[in-house]
Design an enzyme around this catalytic site. Structure first.
Site, PDB file in Angstrom:
ATOM      1  N   SER A 124       0.823  -1.205   0.000  1.00  9.93           N
ATOM      2  CA  SER A 124       0.000   0.000   0.000  1.00  9.93           C
ATOM      3  C   SER A 124       0.860   1.259   0.000  1.00  9.93           C
ATOM      4  O   SER A 124       1.957   1.283   0.576  1.00  9.93           O
ATOM      5  CB  SER A 124      -0.879  -0.027   1.251  1.00  9.93           C
ATOM      6  OG  SER A 124      -1.378   1.248   1.540  1.00  9.93           O
ATOM      7  N   TYR A 154      -1.902  -0.228  10.213  1.00  9.05           N
ATOM      8  CA  TYR A 154      -2.127  -0.812   8.891  1.00  9.05           C
ATOM      9  C   TYR A 154      -0.891  -0.645   8.016  1.00  9.05           C
ATOM     10  O   TYR A 154      -0.402  -1.605   7.396  1.00  9.05           O
ATOM     11  CB  TYR A 154      -3.349  -0.140   8.229  1.00  9.05           C
ATOM     12  CG  TYR A 154      -3.515  -0.491   6.770  1.00  9.05           C
ATOM     13  CD1 TYR A 154      -3.902  -1.775   6.376  1.00  9.05           C
ATOM     14  CD2 TYR A 154      -3.267   0.459   5.768  1.00  9.05           C
ATOM     15  CE1 TYR A 154      -4.042  -2.095   5.026  1.00  9.05           C
ATOM     16  CE2 TYR A 154      -3.408   0.140   4.424  1.00  9.05           C
ATOM     17  CZ  TYR A 154      -3.794  -1.137   4.060  1.00  9.05           C
ATOM     18  OH  TYR A 154      -3.918  -1.454   2.729  1.00  9.05           O
TER      19      TYR A 154
END
Ligand code: NAD
Length: 332
Positions: free
Chosen positions: A128, A153
Site C-alpha cells: 500500500s 495498517y
C-alpha cells in the site's frame, strides 16, 4: 502460464475484479476468502456471483489465510499466488492493531510458508501507498525510505514486504510487492471515502471533511490496478523462466496525479449532479497529508500505463453506484 493461480481476497473489491480478468484470460483460479465482516459480506457474495457468471474455471474456498491446515489441503496444481486478502483501512487499524498484525503479517507468512513447502515460485503481494507515511518528497518513489509508517495498517504492509523479501531470498521465489495508491471504481469498498460521500450526497447528508480539504490523494482507477496486477503476475513468469535466484521487486501502482480532498468532494457532487454540504472536522490521526506515486518503475518493469483521468473514472463509478452500489448501501 499453465498452472492454477491462488487468489486470496477474491471476494473483495480488487480481488473480484482481478478474478474476472484472470478468468476472461482462461486461467484456472482458486479464490480464497474469509467473507469477514469488515463490511457487509452480502456485497462480497454479490462480487462472487459476478465472477461465477463468467463461467470460467473458478473454485471458491471459504476460509482463513491464517489456517495452515486448510492451506495444506489446497490442490497441488497451484503454481502462483496473488495475495490480496488483508484487513484494509487505516483508521480501524488504530482501534484493533492486534487483528491487523495477525491477518496481514501472520496471514502473509502462512502463504509464504505454503509457497516454500510446495516450491511455488511466483508471488504477488498487495502492499500500500500508506507505507510512505508522511513522506516529504514527491512523487513517492520506491527508493524513498519507508521506515516511518503512521498507522498500524501501514506498518503491517511494510512488514509484509519485508517477510516477502526474506522468503524470496531464502526460497528462490520471484516476488513482487505492489504499492496500490487509493483504488476507486465500481464495487469500491464501502468504508472508503468516495463511496461514503456518494451515499451521503445522494441522501442529502453532510459530507464529513477532516482537515481543511487540502490533503491530497493519488486516486487509481480499478482497471488500471487490474492491468498492473496482471503485468506483475506475467513478470513473475518471465523472470522465473530465466532460472536462477529469486527476484524481488517493490513497485508503485498509482495514476501519478494528485487530487485534493476539496476537489474530490466537488467531483462527487458533479457526477451525481448534487451540491455537497460539507461538515468540518479536525484532522484524523493516522491519515497522511498526501500520496503521489512515481510510476516510472512500473512503466519500465511492467509496461504499466495508467490512463484514467479522475473525472472519467468517477463518472464510471457513479453509473455503477446508481445501478447497484446505492442499493447495497441502503440508498433507495
Ligand atoms: P477488500 O476488503 O474489499 O478485500 C479483501 C478481502 O480479503 C475481503 O474480501 C476479505 O473478506 C478478505 N479477507 C480478510 N481477511 C481474510 C483472511 N484472514 N483470510 C481470507 N480472506 C480474508 O479490500 P480491497 O480494497 O479489495 O483490498 C485488497 C488488497 O489491496 C488488500 O491487501 C489491501 O490492503 C490492499 N490495498 C487496497 C487499497 C485500496 O484503495 N482499495 C489501497 C492499498 C492497498
Amino acid at each position: 502460464m499453465a498452472g492454477t493461480i491462488l487468489l486470496t481476497g477474491a471476494a473483495g473489491f480488487i480481488g473480484s475484479h482481478f478474478a474476472e480478468r484472470l478468468i476472461s484470460r482462461g486461467h484456472d483460479v482458486i479464490g480464497l476468502d474469509l467473507f469477514d465482516a469488515f463490511y457487509d459480506p452480502a456485497i462480497k457474495e454479490a462480487n462472487v456471483r459476478r465472477i461465477r457468471d463468467l463461467g470460467g474455471s473458478f473454485t471458491l474456498i471459504r476460509g482463513d489465510i491464517r489456517d495452515g491446515e486448510l492451506l495444506r489441503e489446497l490442490p497441488d496444481s497451484i503454481d502462483s499466488i496473488v495475495h490480496l486478502a488483508a484487513r484494509a483501512g487505516v483508521r480501524p487499524s488504530i482501534a484493533d492493531p492486534l487483528l491487523y498484525t495477525d491477518v496481514n503479517v501472520r496471514g502473509t507468512q502462512e502463504l509464504l510458508h505454503l509457497a516454500d513447502q510446495r516450491g511455488i515460485r511466483r508471488f504477488v503481494f498487495a502492499s500500500s501507498s500508506s507505507v510512505y507515511g508522511n513522506n516529504e518528497k514527491v512523487p513517492f518513489s520506491e527508493d524513498d525510505r519507508v521506515d516511518h509508517p503512521i498507522s498500524p495498517y501501514a506498518a503491517t504492509k511494510k512488514a509484509g514486504e519485508l517477510i516477502c523479501h526474506a522468503a524470496s531470498h531464502l526460497q528462490g521465489m520471484d516476488c513482487i510487492c505492489l504499492r496500490f495508491f487509493t483504488v476507486y471504481g465500481p464495487r469500491q469498498r464501502p468504508d472508503l471515502a468516495i463511496r461514503k460521500f456518494a451515499r451521503k450526497v445522494l441522501t442529502g447528508e453532510p459530507i464529513p471533511r477532516f482537515g481543511d480539504g487540502s490533503t491530497a490523494r493519488d486516486y487509481t482507477f480499478i482497471n488500471d490496478i487490474v492491468d498492473g496486477i496482471e503485468s506483475a503476475l506475467a513478470w513473475t513468469s518471465r523472470v522465473g523462466s530465466s532460472g536462477g535466484a529469486g527476484r524481488f521487486e517493490v513497485v508503485n501502482l498509482g495514476e501519478s496525479r494528485t487530487i485534493t480532498l476539496n476537489r474530490m468532494i466537488q467531483v462527487v457532487g458533479e457526477v451525481f449532479d448534487r451540491i455537497p454540504h460539507v461538515e468540518e472536522h479536525p484532522e484524523q490521526p493516522g491519515d497522511v497529508a498526501r500520496t503521489f506515486a512515481d510510476v516510472s518503475r512500473a512503466r519500465d518493469l511492467l509496461d504499466y500505463a495508467p490512463n484514467t483521468e479522475f473525472e472519467d473514472g468517477m463518472r464510471i463509478f457513479a453509473e455503477w453506484y446508481l445501478r447497484e452500489g446505492a442499493r447495497q448501501d441502503g440508498v433507495v
